[in-house]
Write a protein that holds these residues in place. Structure first.
Motif, PDB file in Angstrom:
ATOM      1  N   LEU A 199       0.708  -1.167  -0.118  1.00  0.00           N
ATOM      2  CA  LEU A 199      -0.137   0.131  -0.031  1.00  0.00           C
ATOM      3  C   LEU A 199       0.742   1.189   0.047  1.00  0.00           C
ATOM      4  O   LEU A 199       0.466   2.218  -0.654  1.00  0.00           O
ATOM      5  CB  LEU A 199      -1.212  -0.008   1.416  1.00  0.00           C
ATOM      6  N   THR A 200       2.037   1.224   0.910  1.00  0.00           N
ATOM      7  CA  THR A 200       2.803   2.362   0.828  1.00  0.00           C
ATOM      8  C   THR A 200       3.501   2.621  -0.389  1.00  0.00           C
ATOM      9  O   THR A 200       3.502   3.781  -0.963  1.00  0.00           O
ATOM     10  CB  THR A 200       3.792   2.295   2.004  1.00  0.00           C
ATOM     11  N   GLU A 201       3.859   1.778  -1.141  1.00  0.00           N
ATOM     12  CA  GLU A 201       4.473   1.763  -2.473  1.00  0.00           C
ATOM     13  C   GLU A 201       3.569   2.069  -3.411  1.00  0.00           C
ATOM     14  O   GLU A 201       3.933   2.873  -4.678  1.00  0.00           O
ATOM     15  CB  GLU A 201       5.522   0.680  -2.816  1.00  0.00           C
ATOM     16  N   LEU A 202       2.303   1.691  -3.407  1.00  0.00           N
ATOM     17  CA  LEU A 202       1.166   1.954  -4.523  1.00  0.00           C
ATOM     18  C   LEU A 202       0.455   3.209  -4.434  1.00  0.00           C
ATOM     19  O   LEU A 202       0.202   3.652  -5.536  1.00  0.00           O
ATOM     20  CB  LEU A 202       0.341   0.876  -4.284  1.00  0.00           C
ATOM     21  N   ALA A 203       0.604   4.073  -3.314  1.00  0.00           N
ATOM     22  CA  ALA A 203      -0.033   5.187  -2.935  1.00  0.00           C
ATOM     23  C   ALA A 203       0.309   6.145  -3.952  1.00  0.00           C
ATOM     24  O   ALA A 203      -0.290   6.785  -4.725  1.00  0.00           O
ATOM     25  CB  ALA A 203      -0.103   5.635  -1.558  1.00  0.00           C
ATOM     26  N   PRO A 204       1.811   6.577  -4.132  1.00  0.00           N
ATOM     27  CA  PRO A 204       2.197   7.671  -5.169  1.00  0.00           C
ATOM     28  C   PRO A 204       1.834   7.349  -6.397  1.00  0.00           C
ATOM     29  O   PRO A 204       1.646   8.293  -7.121  1.00  0.00           O
ATOM     30  CB  PRO A 204       3.746   7.851  -4.634  1.00  0.00           C
ATOM     31  N   LEU A 205       1.983   6.197  -6.822  1.00  0.00           N
ATOM     32  CA  LEU A 205       1.853   5.880  -8.188  1.00  0.00           C
ATOM     33  C   LEU A 205       0.298   6.003  -8.350  1.00  0.00           C
ATOM     34  O   LEU A 205      -0.025   6.575  -9.396  1.00  0.00           O
ATOM     35  CB  LEU A 205       2.030   4.314  -8.257  1.00  0.00           C
ATOM     36  N   TYR A 211      -6.056   9.308  -8.917  1.00  0.00           N
ATOM     37  CA  TYR A 211      -6.777   8.383  -7.986  1.00  0.00           C
ATOM     38  C   TYR A 211      -6.660   9.022  -6.506  1.00  0.00           C
ATOM     39  O   TYR A 211      -5.772   9.480  -6.233  1.00  0.00           O
ATOM     40  CB  TYR A 211      -6.665   7.059  -7.921  1.00  0.00           C
ATOM     41  N   ARG A 212      -7.722   9.094  -5.847  1.00  0.00           N
ATOM     42  CA  ARG A 212      -7.659   9.482  -4.353  1.00  0.00           C
ATOM     43  C   ARG A 212      -7.599   8.172  -3.493  1.00  0.00           C
ATOM     44  O   ARG A 212      -8.366   7.000  -4.138  1.00  0.00           O
ATOM     45  CB  ARG A 212      -9.169   9.887  -4.004  1.00  0.00           C
ATOM     46  N   THR A 213      -6.758   7.861  -2.788  1.00  0.00           N
ATOM     47  CA  THR A 213      -6.357   6.533  -2.089  1.00  0.00           C
ATOM     48  C   THR A 213      -7.155   6.651  -0.776  1.00  0.00           C
ATOM     49  O   THR A 213      -6.669   7.536   0.126  1.00  0.00           O
ATOM     50  CB  THR A 213      -5.011   6.355  -2.232  1.00  0.00           C
ATOM     51  N   VAL A 214      -7.984   5.781  -0.548  1.00  0.00           N
ATOM     52  CA  VAL A 214      -8.712   5.987   0.928  1.00  0.00           C
ATOM     53  C   VAL A 214      -8.743   4.611   1.585  1.00  0.00           C
ATOM     54  O   VAL A 214      -8.890   3.541   0.863  1.00  0.00           O
ATOM     55  CB  VAL A 214     -10.058   6.644   0.816  1.00  0.00           C
ATOM     56  N   ILE A 215      -8.551   4.416   2.832  1.00  0.00           N
ATOM     57  CA  ILE A 215      -8.527   3.189   3.697  1.00  0.00           C
ATOM     58  C   ILE A 215      -9.617   3.513   4.704  1.00  0.00           C
ATOM     59  O   ILE A 215      -9.654   4.603   5.382  1.00  0.00           O
ATOM     60  CB  ILE A 215      -7.420   2.863   4.349  1.00  0.00           C
ATOM     61  N   ALA A 216     -10.775   2.837   4.952  1.00  0.00           N
ATOM     62  CA  ALA A 216     -11.659   2.866   5.845  1.00  0.00           C
ATOM     63  C   ALA A 216     -12.061   1.602   6.653  1.00  0.00           C
ATOM     64  O   ALA A 216     -12.148   0.580   6.175  1.00  0.00           O
ATOM     65  CB  ALA A 216     -13.210   3.401   5.323  1.00  0.00           C
ATOM     66  N   GLY A 217     -11.907   1.745   7.887  1.00  0.00           N
ATOM     67  CA  GLY A 217     -12.062   0.590   8.663  1.00  0.00           C
ATOM     68  C   GLY A 217     -11.633   0.485  10.137  1.00  0.00           C
ATOM     69  O   GLY A 217     -10.731   1.869  10.250  1.00  0.00           O
ATOM     70  N   ARG A 218     -11.867  -0.123  11.183  1.00  0.00           N
ATOM     71  CA  ARG A 218     -11.346  -0.223  12.511  1.00  0.00           C
ATOM     72  C   ARG A 218      -9.913  -0.488  12.625  1.00  0.00           C
ATOM     73  O   ARG A 218      -9.570  -1.598  11.850  1.00  0.00           O
ATOM     74  CB  ARG A 218     -12.344  -0.886  13.244  1.00  0.00           C
ATOM     75  N   GLY A 219      -9.110   0.170  13.379  1.00  0.00           N
ATOM     76  CA  GLY A 219      -7.840  -0.440  13.828  1.00  0.00           C
ATOM     77  C   GLY A 219      -6.800  -0.278  12.831  1.00  0.00           C
ATOM     78  O   GLY A 219      -5.472  -0.709  13.260  1.00  0.00           O
ATOM     79  N   TRP A 220      -6.838   0.576  11.804  1.00  0.00           N
ATOM     80  CA  TRP A 220      -5.510   0.884  10.842  1.00  0.00           C
ATOM     81  C   TRP A 220      -4.924   1.785  11.285  1.00  0.00           C
ATOM     82  O   TRP A 220      -5.175   2.854  11.800  1.00  0.00           O
ATOM     83  CB  TRP A 220      -6.351   1.471   9.749  1.00  0.00           C
ATOM     84  N   PRO A 221      -3.506   1.587  11.105  1.00  0.00           N
ATOM     85  CA  PRO A 221      -2.574   2.454  11.618  1.00  0.00           C
ATOM     86  C   PRO A 221      -2.277   3.624  10.353  1.00  0.00           C
ATOM     87  O   PRO A 221      -3.122   3.330   9.199  1.00  0.00           O
ATOM     88  CB  PRO A 221      -1.218   1.524  11.425  1.00  0.00           C
ATOM     89  N   THR A 222      -1.555   4.615  10.680  1.00  0.00           N
ATOM     90  CA  THR A 222      -1.284   5.561   9.498  1.00  0.00           C
ATOM     91  C   THR A 222      -0.475   4.963   8.301  1.00  0.00           C
ATOM     92  O   THR A 222       0.601   4.101   8.624  1.00  0.00           O
ATOM     93  CB  THR A 222      -0.416   6.737  10.166  1.00  0.00           C
ATOM     94  N   VAL A 223      -0.927   4.913   7.125  1.00  0.00           N
ATOM     95  CA  VAL A 223      -0.224   4.489   6.180  1.00  0.00           C
ATOM     96  C   VAL A 223       0.073   5.544   5.140  1.00  0.00           C
ATOM     97  O   VAL A 223      -0.803   6.309   4.638  1.00  0.00           O
ATOM     98  CB  VAL A 223      -1.246   3.443   5.288  1.00  0.00           C
ATOM     99  N   PRO A 224       1.306   5.728   4.761  1.00  0.00           N
ATOM    100  CA  PRO A 224       1.763   6.926   3.928  1.00  0.00           C
ATOM    101  C   PRO A 224       0.969   7.092   2.626  1.00  0.00           C
ATOM    102  O   PRO A 224       1.220   6.034   1.824  1.00  0.00           O
ATOM    103  CB  PRO A 224       3.108   6.715   3.670  1.00  0.00           C
ATOM    104  N   GLY A 225       0.333   8.063   2.287  1.00  0.00           N
ATOM    105  CA  GLY A 225      -0.211   8.389   0.960  1.00  0.00           C
ATOM    106  C   GLY A 225      -1.768   7.881   0.709  1.00  0.00           C
ATOM    107  O   GLY A 225      -2.189   7.919   0.086  1.00  0.00           O
TER     108      GLY A 225
END
Length: 342
Positions: A199-205, A211-225
């Protein structure tokens, strides 16, 4: 081995659905009712007591478990076929149904035969006792992916029935044409098997492609991008977020099945994930969103290939639903009804 023995098909009587997780598996249960109805099978609820006691005391959890155990005997008074949606006692579950359900047959769905987190009834002794009980003529174990079936074989559980994960028939989306690539969504509760490095490597691409990159859900840490929306998603919120996405990403290192992928398919939203037996069975082996390996460029190209292709997704989903109906109908020895709502 994906059908009940003919002798048991002939004697089974009504079909009962036993769901001890009425909130977590509400959608699963409802979609199973829908699939069985379309296959010409009338099913009823077995009214299982809930064991969803997150945050309760040890005594509260023990009391819920004992109540559920007592329901085994209560349910056993009915004649017919019982589908157990979740094994409360893990791999020990078949042994607990063995003495109580003699009216006809029991099918126990094992979603995760080797969970990442420690769970009740997942030790060696439980696996041995459960595996021995699962070989009884009136007991069957059901898996929703070849990976799960392989694991069950490896621990000595014989040959499980391999049946598709139930799903509703897909519906086309009416999304306004914005001219923008849209949102790539990752959703659901965080688990250690989520591929954070990918996910970290894929975000800037992805962001570089608009694209807008979004994570939604319980318990996720910070993920760059990624814009992380940390919190529980209700059924309505989950459907809303998935329905508004251009594509749903399944960035898992290890899994047996994916309820999020199923929900996306039901909503006509393209899925991108690893070339895994569960996803290949759900989407078809030629689906462009299946990726072999962890190369970010390949995942980005897969997103480009399927994002916004709701019409293609609905066709693939209709095929998946047809296969699902046929498989469950064949399991019970029924002829599925004609497909509806294509």
């Amino acid at each position: 081995m994906n059908a009940l023995p003919r002798k048991l098909q002939a004697q089974q009587g009504p079909v009962w659905i036993y769901n001890p997780l009425p909130e977590a598996l509400h959608h699963y249960e409802e979609s199973l009712f829908d699939v069985l109805a379309a296959a010409g099978i009338t099913a009823r609820s077995a009214d299982a007591p809930s064991v969803e006691v997150l945050g309760a005391s040890k005594w509260g959890r023990a009391r819920a478990a004992l109540a559920e155990l007592g329901a085994h005997a209560q349910s056993g008074r009915e004649h017919g076929h019982l589908i157990v949606c979740w094994p409360t006692y893990g791999l020990l579950e078949p042994a607990l149904w063995l003495p109580t359900w003699r009216g006809s047959t029991v099918s126990i769905v094992v979603h995760d035969p080797s969970p990442l987190r420690r769970q009740l009834g997942m030790g060696r002794i439980a696996a041995a006792l459960g595996g021995r009980a699962a070989r009884a003529p009136h007991l069957r174990v059901v898996a929703h992916s070849e990976v799960a079936a392989q694991r069950l074989r490896a621990i000595g559980w014989g040959e499980p029935a391999l049946l598709p994960h139930p799903l509703f028939r897909a519906r086309a989306r009416a999304l306004p044409a914005s001219g923008e690539p849209g949102t790539v969504l990752v959703c659901g509760q965080f688990k250690p098997a989520r591929n954070l490095a990918l996910l970290t490597e894929l975000a800037p691409l992805l962001r570089g492609r608009g694209y807008r990159t979004v994570i939604a859900g319980r318990g996720w840490p910070t993920v760059p991008g990624w814009d992380v929306v940390d919190g529980f998603l209700s059924e309505a919120e989950l459907d809303l977020r998935i329905g508004q996405a251009a594509a749903v990403l399944i960035p898992y290192n290890r899994f047996y099945q994916s309820g999020i992928a199923v929900r996306a398919v039901e909503l006509g939203v393209p899925v991108v994930g690893p070339d895994h037996p569960f996803l290949a069975g759900l989407l078809g082996p030629t689906w462009s969103g299946l990726v072999g390996g962890d190369e970010p460029g390949d995942w980005g190209d897969a997103v480009d290939a399927v994002a916004g292709e709701s019409d293609r997704m609905v066709v693939a989903a209709a095929d998946s639903r047809d296969r699902c109906e046929q498989a469950w109908a064949g399991y019970f020895g029924h002829v599925p009804l004609p497909a509806r709502g294509r």
